[in-house]
Structures are given as structure tokens and as C-alpha cells.
Design a protein around this motif. Sequence first.
Motif, PDB file in Angstrom:
ATOM      1  N   ARG A   1       0.750  -1.378   0.014  1.00 46.26           N
ATOM      2  CA  ARG A   1      -0.168   0.069  -0.077  1.00 46.26           C
ATOM      3  C   ARG A   1       0.851   1.386  -0.140  1.00 46.26           C
ATOM      4  O   ARG A   1       2.136   1.126   0.252  1.00 46.26           O
TER       5      ARG A   1
ATOM      6  N   ASP B   1       1.817   4.975   1.540  1.00 44.59           N
ATOM      7  CA  ASP B   1       1.973   5.572   2.922  1.00 44.59           C
ATOM      8  C   ASP B   1       1.690   7.114   2.815  1.00 44.59           C
ATOM      9  O   ASP B   1       1.655   7.801   3.979  1.00 44.59           O
TER      10      ASP B   1
ATOM     11  N   PRO C   1      20.160 -10.349  -0.388  1.00 39.85           N
ATOM     12  CA  PRO C   1      21.190 -10.335   0.423  1.00 39.85           C
ATOM     13  C   PRO C   1      22.397 -11.061  -0.029  1.00 39.85           C
ATOM     14  O   PRO C   1      22.386 -12.256  -0.331  1.00 39.85           O
TER      15      PRO C   1
ATOM     16  N   THR D   1      12.929  -5.954   7.761  1.00 44.96           N
ATOM     17  CA  THR D   1      11.568  -5.614   8.509  1.00 44.96           C
ATOM     18  C   THR D   1      11.565  -4.024   8.384  1.00 44.96           C
ATOM     19  O   THR D   1      11.502  -3.004   9.248  1.00 44.96           O
TER      20      THR D   1
ATOM     21  N   ALA E   1       9.955  -0.952   5.588  1.00 38.91           N
ATOM     22  CA  ALA E   1       8.454  -0.639   5.164  1.00 38.91           C
ATOM     23  C   ALA E   1       7.989  -1.737   4.479  1.00 38.91           C
ATOM     24  O   ALA E   1       6.646  -1.941   4.796  1.00 38.91           O
ATOM     25  N   THR E   2       8.358  -2.569   3.707  1.00 36.17           N
ATOM     26  CA  THR E   2       7.917  -3.515   2.924  1.00 36.17           C
ATOM     27  C   THR E   2       7.834  -4.814   3.980  1.00 36.17           C
ATOM     28  O   THR E   2       6.592  -5.138   3.990  1.00 36.17           O
TER      29      THR E   2
ATOM     30  N   GLN F   1       4.844  -4.606   5.880  1.00 33.35           N
ATOM     31  CA  GLN F   1       3.476  -4.825   5.256  1.00 33.35           C
ATOM     32  C   GLN F   1       3.217  -6.224   5.026  1.00 33.35           C
ATOM     33  O   GLN F   1       2.163  -6.729   5.247  1.00 33.35           O
TER      34      GLN F   1
ATOM     35  N   ARG G   1      16.959  -7.984  11.223  1.00 26.92           N
ATOM     36  CA  ARG G   1      18.445  -7.428  11.723  1.00 26.92           C
ATOM     37  C   ARG G   1      18.263  -6.204  12.374  1.00 26.92           C
ATOM     38  O   ARG G   1      18.692  -6.106  13.398  1.00 26.92           O
ATOM     39  N   THR G   2      17.742  -5.238  12.005  1.00 24.32           N
ATOM     40  CA  THR G   2      17.486  -3.721  12.312  1.00 24.32           C
ATOM     41  C   THR G   2      15.912  -3.594  12.951  1.00 24.32           C
ATOM     42  O   THR G   2      15.331  -3.760  11.877  1.00 24.32           O
TER      43      THR G   2
ATOM     44  N   ARG H   1      15.041   6.659   9.273  1.00 21.10           N
ATOM     45  CA  ARG H   1      14.903   5.787   8.158  1.00 21.10           C
ATOM     46  C   ARG H   1      13.297   5.993   8.201  1.00 21.10           C
ATOM     47  O   ARG H   1      12.765   6.597   8.813  1.00 21.10           O
TER      48      ARG H   1
ATOM     49  N   THR I   1      14.167  -7.314   1.378  1.00 22.25           N
ATOM     50  CA  THR I   1      15.663  -6.801   1.692  1.00 22.25           C
ATOM     51  C   THR I   1      15.945  -5.647   0.865  1.00 22.25           C
ATOM     52  O   THR I   1      17.068  -5.154   0.851  1.00 22.25           O
ATOM     53  N   GLY I   2      14.830  -4.851   0.309  1.00 23.59           N
ATOM     54  CA  GLY I   2      15.079  -3.403  -0.158  1.00 23.59           C
ATOM     55  C   GLY I   2      15.753  -3.415  -1.604  1.00 23.59           C
ATOM     56  O   GLY I   2      15.866  -4.231  -2.341  1.00 23.59           O
TER      57      GLY I   2
ATOM     58  N   TRP J   1      19.032   2.840   3.124  1.00 24.20           N
ATOM     59  CA  TRP J   1      19.391   3.293   1.657  1.00 24.20           C
ATOM     60  C   TRP J   1      19.278   4.582   1.223  1.00 24.20           C
ATOM     61  O   TRP J   1      19.923   5.148   0.283  1.00 24.20           O
TER      62      TRP J   1
HETATM   63  P1  NAP Z   1      14.522  -1.482   3.241  1.00 23.52           P
HETATM   64  O1  NAP Z   1      14.123  -0.026   3.972  1.00 23.52           O
HETATM   65  O2  NAP Z   1      15.898  -1.283   2.816  1.00 23.52           O
HETATM   66  O3  NAP Z   1      14.621  -2.701   4.115  1.00 23.52           O
HETATM   67  C1  NAP Z   1      15.302  -3.662   4.082  1.00 23.52           C
HETATM   68  C2  NAP Z   1      15.309  -4.522   5.068  1.00 23.52           C
HETATM   69  O4  NAP Z   1      16.023  -5.602   4.709  1.00 23.52           O
HETATM   70  C3  NAP Z   1      15.970  -3.965   6.318  1.00 23.52           C
HETATM   71  O5  NAP Z   1      15.318  -4.370   7.309  1.00 23.52           O
HETATM   72  C4  NAP Z   1      17.195  -4.610   6.249  1.00 23.52           C
HETATM   73  O6  NAP Z   1      17.955  -4.864   7.408  1.00 23.52           O
HETATM   74  C5  NAP Z   1      16.887  -6.181   5.651  1.00 23.52           C
HETATM   75  N1  NAP Z   1      18.015  -6.869   5.035  1.00 23.52           N
HETATM   76  C6  NAP Z   1      18.926  -6.205   4.093  1.00 23.52           C
HETATM   77  N2  NAP Z   1      20.008  -7.211   4.019  1.00 23.52           N
HETATM   78  C7  NAP Z   1      19.731  -8.044   4.963  1.00 23.52           C
HETATM   79  C8  NAP Z   1      20.412  -9.354   5.164  1.00 23.52           C
HETATM   80  N3  NAP Z   1      21.639  -9.520   4.634  1.00 23.52           N
HETATM   81  N4  NAP Z   1      20.117 -10.121   6.415  1.00 23.52           N
HETATM   82  C9  NAP Z   1      18.995  -9.598   6.959  1.00 23.52           C
HETATM   83  N5  NAP Z   1      18.269  -8.522   6.664  1.00 23.52           N
HETATM   84  C10 NAP Z   1      18.842  -7.773   5.721  1.00 23.52           C
HETATM   85  O7  NAP Z   1      13.725  -1.913   2.001  1.00 23.52           O
HETATM   86  P2  NAP Z   1      12.322  -1.855   1.857  1.00 23.52           P
HETATM   87  O8  NAP Z   1      11.323  -2.152   3.230  1.00 23.52           O
HETATM   88  O9  NAP Z   1      11.811  -2.587   0.807  1.00 23.52           O
HETATM   89  O10 NAP Z   1      11.884  -0.328   1.727  1.00 23.52           O
HETATM   90  C11 NAP Z   1      12.383   0.808   0.803  1.00 23.52           C
HETATM   91  C12 NAP Z   1      11.532   1.900   0.676  1.00 23.52           C
HETATM   92  O11 NAP Z   1      10.405   1.751  -0.100  1.00 23.52           O
HETATM   93  C13 NAP Z   1      10.997   2.439   2.004  1.00 23.52           C
HETATM   94  O12 NAP Z   1      12.220   3.244   2.676  1.00 23.52           O
HETATM   95  C14 NAP Z   1       9.978   3.304   1.386  1.00 23.52           C
HETATM   96  O13 NAP Z   1      10.442   4.513   0.961  1.00 23.52           O
HETATM   97  C15 NAP Z   1       9.194   2.522   0.135  1.00 23.52           C
HETATM   98  N6  NAP Z   1       8.494   1.860   0.748  1.00 23.52           N
HETATM   99  C16 NAP Z   1       7.186   2.342   1.164  1.00 23.52           C
HETATM  100  C17 NAP Z   1       6.035   1.607   1.550  1.00 23.52           C
HETATM  101  C18 NAP Z   1       4.871   2.402   1.958  1.00 23.52           C
HETATM  102  O14 NAP Z   1       4.522   2.042   3.058  1.00 23.52           O
HETATM  103  N7  NAP Z   1       4.129   2.899   1.110  1.00 23.52           N
HETATM  104  C19 NAP Z   1       6.134   0.242   1.579  1.00 23.52           C
HETATM  105  C20 NAP Z   1       7.209  -0.293   1.243  1.00 23.52           C
HETATM  106  C21 NAP Z   1       8.404   0.235   0.833  1.00 23.52           C
HETATM  107  P3  NAP Z   1      18.990  -3.399   8.041  1.00 23.52           P
HETATM  108  O15 NAP Z   1      18.229  -2.524   8.234  1.00 23.52           O
HETATM  109  O16 NAP Z   1      19.763  -4.290   9.075  1.00 23.52           O
HETATM  110  O17 NAP Z   1      19.731  -3.424   6.695  1.00 23.52           O
END
Ligand code: NAP
Length: 548
Positions: A54, A56, A149, A184, A186-187, A190, A207-208, A328, A379-380, A493
Motif C-alpha cells: 500500500r 503511505d 542479501p 523489517t 517498510a516492505t 507490510q 536485523r534492525t 529511516r 531486503t530493499g 538506503w
Molecule cells: P529497506 O527499508 O531497505 O529494508 C530492507 C530490510 O532488509 C531491512 O530490514 C534490512 O535490515 C533487511 N536486510 C537487508 N539485507 C539483509 C541481510 N543480509 N540480512 C538480513 N536482513 C537484511 O527496504 P524496503 O522495506 O523494501 O523499503 C524501501 C523503501 O520503499 C522504504 O524506505 C519506503 O521509502 C518505500 N516503501 C514504502 C512503503 C509504504 O508504506 N508505502 C512500503 C514499502 C516500501 P537492516 O536495516 O539491518 O539493513
Amino acid sequence: MKAVENVDAVVVGTGFAGVYAIHKLRSLGLSVRAFEAGSDVGGTWYWNKYPGARCDVESLEYSFGFSNEIQQKWDWSHRFSFQPDIQRYIAHVADTVDVRQLIEFNTKVVSQTYDEKQQRWAVSTDKGEVIHCSFCVMATGILSVPLYPDIPGLDSFTGEKYHSGAWPSEPVDFTGKRVAVFGTGATGIQIVPEVAKQASRLFVMQRTANFSLPAGNKPLRPEDVETYRKDYPERRKRARKHIFGISNVPEPTRSVLELSEEEANAAFEKLWEMGGSLNFQMAFNDFMKDERANKRLADFVRRKIRETVKDQATAEKLCPYDHPIGSRRICIDTGYYETYNRDNVELISLRETPVKRITPKGIETEAGEIEVDAIVFATGFDGITGALTHIDIAGRNGVKLSEQWQKEVGSYMGFTVHGFPNMFIITGPGSPAVKSNMVMSIEQHVELIGDTIAYMRSRGLGAIEATAEAERAWMERVSEIANKTLFVKADSWYNGANVAGKARGFTIYVGGVNNYRLEVENMIADGYRGMVLEPLRSDQKTEARASL
Ligand code: NAP
Ligand code: FAD
């Protein structure tokens, strides 16, 4: 090999940005070709089909204002719309402005080379097509390159593997399966509540820990949508002058430190009930400036986590302590913390028991092997610069963008780069991008690019390029603004920390959408201050005249 084609502009990517860019450039009389790696328009909302996806920023705000016809007719069903609705909306916009026939789907742009003498780019695709154009518009997105990752054994896993940012088009059924979710952010926040409803066991590999606030998502009442629609023209004007690019939450005017502890908590309780993160972010003006103010809110959210999650050991693991809230992305969720009260859900803290490897059957941590049927990687992304550095872009004198940005990420005003004339980036580094309502920022950039091209054509100009000095000064300004805030107090990121070997630096303009707009307007009023404008070379003139 297809024949070489000549057009005025190539647009790469067809999310919100690309769709509007194609429409804008064509309406200026330019010939346009567009390329999209996916099989449809939508960008983020095409690729991220994961359960629970969704927005935000509220849909009535996170939508285009450039066409009153579209905003008067489109019906948003929810406060924070679901991925299929947002993708449908972008498809509807593409159909309304009739741009599909200019898009080559399932086609990646793989390289772009600038010819200084011709003042033209040669754009090559993975289908072997070469297109020559005066302008390249990079609508490639800031979150469009999924990151897996770097865990040993990843390929040895024999079960199902998914990345949130490359989710299959068909729904995935986790019913009765043992599932692990990595991530853990934003993705992940959800995905977890949704997968927990189906899976027999769900292991959340954290992790965090991140801060999350309740979304308070709900269906929109038709009468509220109607009122919004009436006010839309006025609202969009207001949003352009708003620090975050929205019209529905006023900018903060007071410090939370003016309140007593009790008063502050009472205010936070009300905001918690209202839902969403922007209500919180706009309530007080010092969350991101003053550590004491920030701690007040962080303490409140940690208390909420402890109150929600029954098992206090799990609650404690879910409490973030290592970064200020807001440094973040503040996540918003629907029942995330409550999910940990389910018997089928287990939080694995990778700080306590790090992952050693992925095995054919599951995941081996320092505490032993967890067998699963499916792994979800939330994992972003290789954010902000990733989509551009994945294209082999060679600018003036053959300089490669990926090499230039490997040393230091720079851009002038977030939409151009020194050494890369006539290449425009939508929401590039040095712009407010993710620190704003992205659709508002996308619209601003598309209009800025359109105006710039129109300006050039009306004056017989063939190339525009930022000077190195102007770019350096702009990035210093971006850093200076960020360094006065708590945004820089976390790794994520946002600053490139999530990609091994990537140049670090906080490159988002956090001075506000309103101030950024003023900076850009002043730059233009000063005759594109900080940019070199070259006359159109004589052999290019006939073509340019013909196209406008
Ligand atoms: P993210 O914020 O970069 O989160 C990635 C997650 O993966 C983090 O928890 C990270 O842990 C973990 N991770 C990465 N490498 C790992 C590893 N080797 N082992 C264990 N855990 C690992 O990515 P995202 O959640 O996809 O979100 C990206 C951006 O998209 C958001 O900041 C936001 O701008 C947008 N978004 C928005 C919404 C919304 O609500 N509309 C929803 C999803 C995404 P660490 O933190 O320890 O690195
Ligand atoms: P994208 O939507 O990323 O589109 C870029 C397109 O370019 C992609 O389709 C990609 O396939 C294509 N592309 C890239 N490289 C190439 C190439 N070499 N050749 C061909 N095609 C290429 N922002 C908000 O403001 N509010 C939100 O609520 C919000 N929620 C989000 C939720 C998720 C899950 C994610 C990941 C991001 C979210 N964002 C949000 C940020 C979001 O990315 C932007 O709001 C917006 O959708 C970006 O649009 P875009 O057109 O710039 O880029």
C-alpha cells in the motif's frame, strides 16, 4: 539488428514519472520513444505486488494533479490504496493521455552514449535497437533495483524464493507453508501480517528493528472524496508550497518541547488514533532537529510496542534503539506488532543469532537450522542511483556515470549531472525525492524538464549541462541542510549504506519541497544559473525546427 531511429526524446521507465514525461514531451510537439523493462506501466506499483503493498502518503494526495479531468473522475477507495488500485490508476492515466503506443514494454535500456558533436544521445536496448535522440529523460525510479542479501548458499535453497520488488503477477499462496521473511523495513512490515494469516509457521528474520505507526487505513467515504475533488485545484496549489508536498496536513509550527511530558503523550495518543506517519511528522517542528524532541516520540512508540506485544522479550527485540525515529522511513502498518501475538509467528533477531548460510532446506543461524518451504526477501533496493548505474551511460568524453558516482554521487539540482548534457533525471540525488510526496515531486520535475526543453528550443539551443562548480556547490548545500538534521544519524538506503561498496552520502534535499521549488525557480529566473547552454549546431537545426 533493427534500423537506427531518430527521435527528439527517449524516456526510460514508465512508472508515475515516465507516463507523465511521455505525455508532457509529446504535448510540446516532441517525437518520443519510451522503454520499460516490465510488461506494463506502473513502475513501483507494477513490480511490488507483494501481499499488503500500500502507499503511505494518502491516495488523494499521492496522485497526479496535472489533469483536472483525471482527478475529478478517479475514485480512490481507501485512504492508503492497495497496490492493484495504484497500478490501475497509473494504467488509467496512461490510457487517458494515450501514451501506450509510444512505449516498448519488456525492453531494457542497456546503454546510452553522448555524441558531443551531434549533441545527441545513442540509446541502445537489450532488443538490439538503437535510437538517436536529443534528450534522455531518466524516469527509472529511485527504488527499482531489488537487492538480494549477500548470504552464502542463497542459490542452494530448493524451496520457493520471492523478492518483494519483483513479485510474481499471480498471487502466491502461503497456506499451510513454513515461511521466512527477511527484512523489517517498510516492505517487510507490510508483508508480515499478511503472510502470517496463511502460513503454518512464519519466521521473521530481523536485523534492525524499525519504528512503525498504525496506518489507520480505511475506506474513503464518497462524500469526503467529493469534497476533496471540489477543492482539488486549490489543494494542489497548497501542496506545491508545502514542506512535504501535501495539502491535508498543515506544516508544524511548534516544538514538542514546549509541552510537558503528559501533554506531549496526550498529543501523541491522538495522533496514534488518527493513523499514518505524516500526522506525526507534521505535528511538531523539532522531531528531526532536536534529539530530545525525537526521543520523546521514540519513547512513546517503544511504549506502544511493549503494550501491544504480549511477550515482553519479543517486544524488546522489536524496539529500535539505534537510530532516531524518522531517520529511516517511518513505516506504517496494519497490525504489524499484533502479529507477534499469534502462535504461528516467531521473531528471530539476527543481531542475537546471525545467519550463517542459506541451506537447501532453509536458513542456518548461529542457533541452528530453521526449515522452511518459502523465503521472502523484503531486503530493499539499490536506491536512488541504482537504476542509473545499471545502465552503461557514457557522457561527454566517454565518462561513465557509474564510475563518476562510484567516487561521489552528485547532481545539479537533482535533475541534471555535470558531464551528461541533455540527460534529465526525475527525482534524482540532490532533490527532495523520497522526503516528499513523490508524485508531487515527479510532477515538478517533469514540468521542469518540459520547460527546459521548450526554453532551449525557443532559443535555438542544442545542449544544456550543469557546470562542475555548480553541481559541487549544490551537493554541498544539500549536505549542509541534511547535517543540521537527525536524518543523517542512521544507515539505510537513504545514504547508500545498504549496498556493499557503494559511495556513502546523504543526497536527499531535506529543506522542503517548497524551498526546493523556490531554489529551482530562482535558478531558472537567473537564466539557468550554473548551467552551460550551447547553441544548436547548424546540422541539427532543420530537425529541431521540424519537431516543434
Ligand atoms: P529497506 O527499508 O531497505 O529494508 C530492507 C530490510 O532488509 C531491512 O530490514 C534490512 O535490515 C533487511 N536486510 C537487508 N539485507 C539483509 C541481510 N543480509 N540480512 C538480513 N536482513 C537484511 O527496504 P524496503 O522495506 O523494501 O523499503 C524501501 C523503501 O520503499 C522504504 O524506505 C519506503 O521509502 C518505500 N516503501 C514504502 C512503503 C509504504 O508504506 N508505502 C512500503 C514499502 C516500501 P537492516 O536495516 O539491518 O539493513
Ligand atoms: P518507478 O515507479 O520505480 O518506475 C521506474 C520504472 O523504470 C520501472 O518500471 C522500471 O522497470 C523502469 N526501468 C528502470 N531501469 C530501466 C531500464 N534500464 N530500461 C527500461 N526500464 C527501466 N512514495 C511515496 O511518495 N509514497 C508512497 O506511499 C510510496 N510507497 C512506496 C511503496 C513501495 C513498495 C516502494 C518500493 C516505493 C514507494 N514509494 C512511495 C516510492 C515510489 O517509488 C515512488 O512514489 C514512485 O512510484 C516512483 O515512480 P517513478 O516513476 O519515479 O519510478
